[in-house]
Motif scaffolding. Structure first.
Motif, PDB file in Angstrom:
ATOM      1  N   GLU A 684     -27.956  71.405 -65.873  1.00  0.00           N
ATOM      2  CA  GLU A 684     -29.117  71.460 -66.758  1.00  0.00           C
ATOM      3  C   GLU A 684     -30.385  71.427 -65.914  1.00  0.00           C
ATOM      4  O   GLU A 684     -30.372  70.983 -64.759  1.00  0.00           O
ATOM      5  N   GLY A 686     -34.801  70.472 -66.094  1.00  0.00           N
ATOM      6  CA  GLY A 686     -35.805  69.745 -66.859  1.00  0.00           C
ATOM      7  C   GLY A 686     -35.709  68.246 -66.678  1.00  0.00           C
ATOM      8  O   GLY A 686     -35.239  67.742 -65.648  1.00  0.00           O
ATOM      9  N   ASP A 687     -36.155  67.514 -67.697  1.00  0.00           N
ATOM     10  CA  ASP A 687     -36.186  66.058 -67.648  1.00  0.00           C
ATOM     11  C   ASP A 687     -34.766  65.486 -67.590  1.00  0.00           C
ATOM     12  O   ASP A 687     -33.900  65.884 -68.387  1.00  0.00           O
ATOM     13  N   GLU A 689     -33.498  62.361 -68.139  1.00  0.00           N
ATOM     14  CA  GLU A 689     -33.041  61.552 -69.268  1.00  0.00           C
ATOM     15  C   GLU A 689     -32.726  62.408 -70.495  1.00  0.00           C
ATOM     16  O   GLU A 689     -31.724  62.198 -71.175  1.00  0.00           O
ATOM     17  N   THR A 690     -33.594  63.383 -70.752  1.00  0.00           N
ATOM     18  CA  THR A 690     -33.385  64.257 -71.909  1.00  0.00           C
ATOM     19  C   THR A 690     -32.113  65.079 -71.751  1.00  0.00           C
ATOM     20  O   THR A 690     -31.335  65.252 -72.699  1.00  0.00           O
ATOM     21  N   ALA A 691     -31.887  65.572 -70.539  1.00  0.00           N
ATOM     22  CA  ALA A 691     -30.693  66.388 -70.289  1.00  0.00           C
ATOM     23  C   ALA A 691     -29.424  65.569 -70.466  1.00  0.00           C
ATOM     24  O   ALA A 691     -28.439  66.041 -71.041  1.00  0.00           O
ATOM     25  N   ALA A 693     -29.091  62.832 -72.298  1.00  0.00           N
ATOM     26  CA  ALA A 693     -28.948  62.518 -73.726  1.00  0.00           C
ATOM     27  C   ALA A 693     -28.414  63.722 -74.499  1.00  0.00           C
ATOM     28  O   ALA A 693     -27.573  63.570 -75.394  1.00  0.00           O
ATOM     29  N   ARG A 694     -28.873  64.902 -74.159  1.00  0.00           N
ATOM     30  CA  ARG A 694     -28.409  66.112 -74.850  1.00  0.00           C
ATOM     31  C   ARG A 694     -26.922  66.352 -74.566  1.00  0.00           C
ATOM     32  O   ARG A 694     -26.144  66.665 -75.470  1.00  0.00           O
ATOM     33  N   GLU A 697     -24.361  64.113 -76.433  1.00  0.00           N
ATOM     34  CA  GLU A 697     -24.098  64.306 -77.861  1.00  0.00           C
ATOM     35  C   GLU A 697     -22.646  64.697 -78.115  1.00  0.00           C
ATOM     36  O   GLU A 697     -22.095  64.412 -79.176  1.00  0.00           O
ATOM     37  N   ASP A 723     -33.102  53.663 -69.787  1.00  0.00           N
ATOM     38  CA  ASP A 723     -33.507  54.657 -70.778  1.00  0.00           C
ATOM     39  C   ASP A 723     -32.302  55.400 -71.334  1.00  0.00           C
ATOM     40  O   ASP A 723     -32.200  55.643 -72.536  1.00  0.00           O
ATOM     41  N   VAL A 724     -31.384  55.778 -70.443  1.00  0.00           N
ATOM     42  CA  VAL A 724     -30.199  56.510 -70.880  1.00  0.00           C
ATOM     43  C   VAL A 724     -29.358  55.658 -71.813  1.00  0.00           C
ATOM     44  O   VAL A 724     -28.854  56.132 -72.834  1.00  0.00           O
ATOM     45  N   GLU A 727     -30.849  55.731 -75.211  1.00  0.00           N
ATOM     46  CA  GLU A 727     -31.022  57.009 -75.892  1.00  0.00           C
ATOM     47  C   GLU A 727     -29.721  57.645 -76.363  1.00  0.00           C
ATOM     48  O   GLU A 727     -29.748  58.499 -77.246  1.00  0.00           O
TER      49      GLU A 727
END
Length: 749
Positions: A684, A686-687, A689-691, A693-694, A697, A723-724, A727
């Motif tokens: 992935e 980008g960010d 933490e966001t990656a 978390a995505r 899922e 954070d992870v 989230e």
């Protein structure tokens, strides 16, 4: 996003795989040693190279079968260790590691000769006590440069290697063609004795190192059952033919005695260059000089890189300390292993002359190749269920047995000092295993397991020998601090699964915290009430562990401290791993398995897994990684859970926009190093933490290495791991490897 099927695409055809093998062999040997070979063997020098190729061919056949059955990094070391056990693995690992160091030193001395020849340097630096030849000074500088290149992590470039191989083959082909036009059989020097020819083979066998490297990319080769053996065997055949033609032509194209005169009278003789200049003047001589520089430089660089991979595999198996596998936080390289290897290369350049370096590299690799053939016989004899090679050695068992006999027999003809050094290193590797590695490694070889599992049927000497040298890495102990009954089952299940896979014991520990105002002696007076609570917790722990059929120890500890006592208990009960629940900010150091006090003053006494319980379900595991020791532990944990629960495993690497290709390469290499090649890959951008978390899922469990940041930097800017944990919806396992860090690192990262 990128999936594992893309990353592991079989995109290496037979020609590309062949180039890998040729590139690892057609290096410095043919550009440095022909003159010495002709001087020693006369017209039989070509026969010496042919004999080396024949001996290499037997091992190439065995390596082809093992490579199609067990494609793993570590090459010959892995095959020997897996089949014959860690005693022989120690011998193969040390021989491979030091053999490559000797070979690198040999290549660098050859490089120094070529540089000295180009610039017309002679003599050396007068240091008062000793005069250091210019060739040695150049070799030391070049070796330091290539070690530094590997230290900072310059990338391997496949296309560049292909270009180098094509150039070297082209230069040697032109040289051979032109020499053939001038060749006259009457020029051939007198043939020396058979013994002299065999001794020459022992010297030049360094020219046949590296073809086993093809097996490490077996999974990327199209139709590996057919193309991998073609590449391994074809590379040996091709370079053997080239070597033999070069030797015949250079001997027959110049007057008898020309090469002997060059070798005996020159300060830094390079016979192949002198012959080229004699045939076609400065242009051909310059081409051979250029080829020699390319060959010596590329061979040395490849050897340094390969040695760090072998060292990594040895550290993973605890043949050497895993601390050598420490990854540099900035460069992402195993810098300790590279630095130690570099130091050895510099030492060998200083104290060893060319024939000693070549002979030692040859002798140590003959030991490895002999053991590799024995490993094949062992795998065929035991025939474990998972051993299913796509290619099988023809004329078994004759071929591998001849490989064993010829490899070990040629050792007798290695130069005496090099032979003594080879035997000394082999003996030291055995002692190293018995004194150090045996008490640390727990991986038994296939052959040893087979013998001990059938002790009633096997001859007593075989059983006694297998028992005497079997690894005794100590009982693997997984401690579970218990406090909250609500999370107890998940923690004990996780700990029991790991203990089962490691053949270990679960140590269930109830730490009872009492107020500072109450003396521990006074608390002991209330043991009846404490005992009831502890008994219930510990009894439940035994019940939760029962399905895994692992031994369970139970302990109750009374302390004024809560979390800090976990550290003391881990040391008291000799824990190798602690599995504990997540305590939010109560630890004082979010996202790490340490309190604020311990963060500054101490190190974790063992490995830690910190579990955020949202229901233990290891069906689909997500493993994010960016490298580092904590990622090594998370990889081990994920692999263990996958093995125990037959889980699906996805590896995730997050990189910057536009760096997807580099991210795929990193993830593929990291997976190979951790034996996770069959997992799904996901890259992935980008960010981070966001990656994560995505990707989480689709997961039921996330296993992630603890943050590398220090205490103060995390207090100021927050913690990635924390954070992870907040989230994602599934459970999270944080993995932190036990290791020493400086106070500055602990404060500031």
């Amino acid at each position: 996003m990128s999936t594992g099927e893309e990353d592991l695409a079989k995109d290496l055809g037979p020609l590309a795989a062949l180039t890998i093998g040729v590139g690892t062999m057609i290096g410095a040997g043919i550009f440095v040693l022909p003159g010495e070979a002709v001087l020693r063997s006369g017209s039989l020098a070509a026969v010496a190279f042919l004999l080396g190729g024949v001996i290499a061919m037997f091992t190439a056949l065995s390596a082809s079968e093992l490579g199609t059955a067990m494609p793993r990094s570590g090459g010959a070391y892995y095959y020997v260790n897996h089949a014959l056990g860690p005693l022989f693995g120690s011998v193969a690992g040390w021989a491979n590691w030091l053999g490559l160091a000797f070979a690198s030193a040999f290549y660098m001395v050859g490089f120094g000769r070529y540089i000295a020849r180009i610039f017309g340097l002679s003599g050396g630096f007068d240091l008062g006590v000793v005069t250091l030849p210019f060739v040695t000074v150049i070799a030391l500088g070049a070796a330091a440069f290539f070690v530094a290149v590997n230290y900072v992590g310059a990338k391997e470039t496949g296309r560049l290697q292909n270009v180098i191989v094509i150039l070297l083959v082209a230069i040697l082909a032109v040289f051979t063609l032109l020499g053939t036009l001038r060749a006259d059989p009457a020029n051939l020097p007198d043939a020396r004795s058979v013994t002299a020819t065999l001794e020459t083979t022992g010297l030049i066998f360094v020219s046949y190192l590296g073809f086993v490297q093809i097996t490490s990319v077996a999974e990327e080769i199209k139709d590996p059952g057919r193309n991998l053996p073609r590449a391994v065997i074809g590379s040996v055949v091709l370079v053997t033919v080239i070597y033999a033609l070069v030797l015949v032509v250079m001997s027959a194209a110049v007057p008898d005695g020309f090469i002997a005169s060059v070798v005996q009278t020159g300060e830094n003789p390079i016979a192949v260059v002198e012959v080229a200049e004699y045939l076609q003047g400065a242009v051909m001589g310059g081409a051979l000089l250029f080829g020699g520089l390319l060959a010596t430089a590329s061979s040395a660089n490849a050897s340094i890189l390969a040695s760090s991979r072998i060292n990594f595999a040895m550290g993973r198996d605890r043949i050497v300390t895993p601390d050598l596998n420490e990854i540099h936080p900035r460069f992402g390289t195993p810098y300790r292993a590279i630095a130690i290897t570099g130091g050895l290369i510099l030492l060998f350049i200083l104290v060893g002359e060319l024939t000693l370096l070549s002979g030692a590299a040859s002798g140590l690799h003959l030991v490895i190749y002999g053991l590799l053939n024995v490993a094949l016989v062992a795998m065929r004899y035991v025939n474990p269920e998972e051993y299913a090679p796509d290619f099988t050695v023809p004329l078994y068992p004759l071929v591998p047995l001849l490989g064993v006999v010829f490899s070990f027999a040629l050792l007798v003809f290695v130069e005496r000092d090099a032979l003594v050094l080879t035997f000394a290193i082999t003996a030291a590797a055995v002692v190293w295993y018995l004194v150090y590695a045996r008490t640390r490694t727990d991986k038994q070889g296939i052959l040893g397991e087979y013998i001990l599992s059938r002790s009633d049927e096997m001859p007593e000497p075989a059983v006694s020998a297998a028992s005497a040298v079997q690894p005794d890495g100590g009982e693997y102990r997984v401690m579970v601090p218990l406090a909250n009954p609500r999370h107890e089952k998940a923690l004990v299940t996780l700990a029991s699964a790991i203990a089962k896979q490691r053949g270990g014991t679960v140590v269930a520990t109830h730490i009872v915290t009492v107020p500072d105002q109450m003396a521990l002696a006074g608390a002991a007076e209330h043991m009846d009430r404490i005992d009831e609570t502890s008994k219930e917790l510990l009894k439940n722990a035994e019940e939760h562990a029962a399905p895994f059929d692992v031994p369970v120890e139970t302990h109750t500890v009374i302390s004024h401290r809560s979390f800090e006592e976990v550290f003391d208990a881990a040391e008291t009960y000799d824990a190798d791993l602690v599995v504990m629940g997540w305590g939010g900010d109560s630890h004082g150091s979010p996202g790490r398995a340490e309190s604020a006090y311990d963060e500054v003053t101490g190190d974790p006494p063992c490995d830690f897994l910190v579990f955020q319980d949202r229901g233990f379900d290891p069906d689909r595991i997500l493993l994010p990684t960016a490298g580092g020791p904590d990622s090594d532990l998370s990889a081990e944990t994920a692999a263990t859970l996958r093995e125990e629960f037959d889980a699906d495993l996805t590896l995730l690497h997050v990189t910057d926009e536009g760096e997807e290709s580099a991210g795929k390469e990193f993830l593929a290499n990291w997976a190979e190093e951790h034996s996770l090649e069959d997992a799904e890959f996901r890259v992935e951008t980008g960010d981070v933490e966001t990656a994560i978390a995505r990707a989480a899922e689709d997961a039921t469990l996330v296993v992630i290495g603890a943050t590398e940041r220090g205490l103060l930097s995390r207090l100021v800017s927050g913690s990635l791991v924390l954070d992870v944990v907040d989230e994602v919806d599934c459970s999270v396992v944080l993995a932190e490897r036990s290791r020493a860090r400086s106070l500055w690192q602990r404060l500031f990262g």
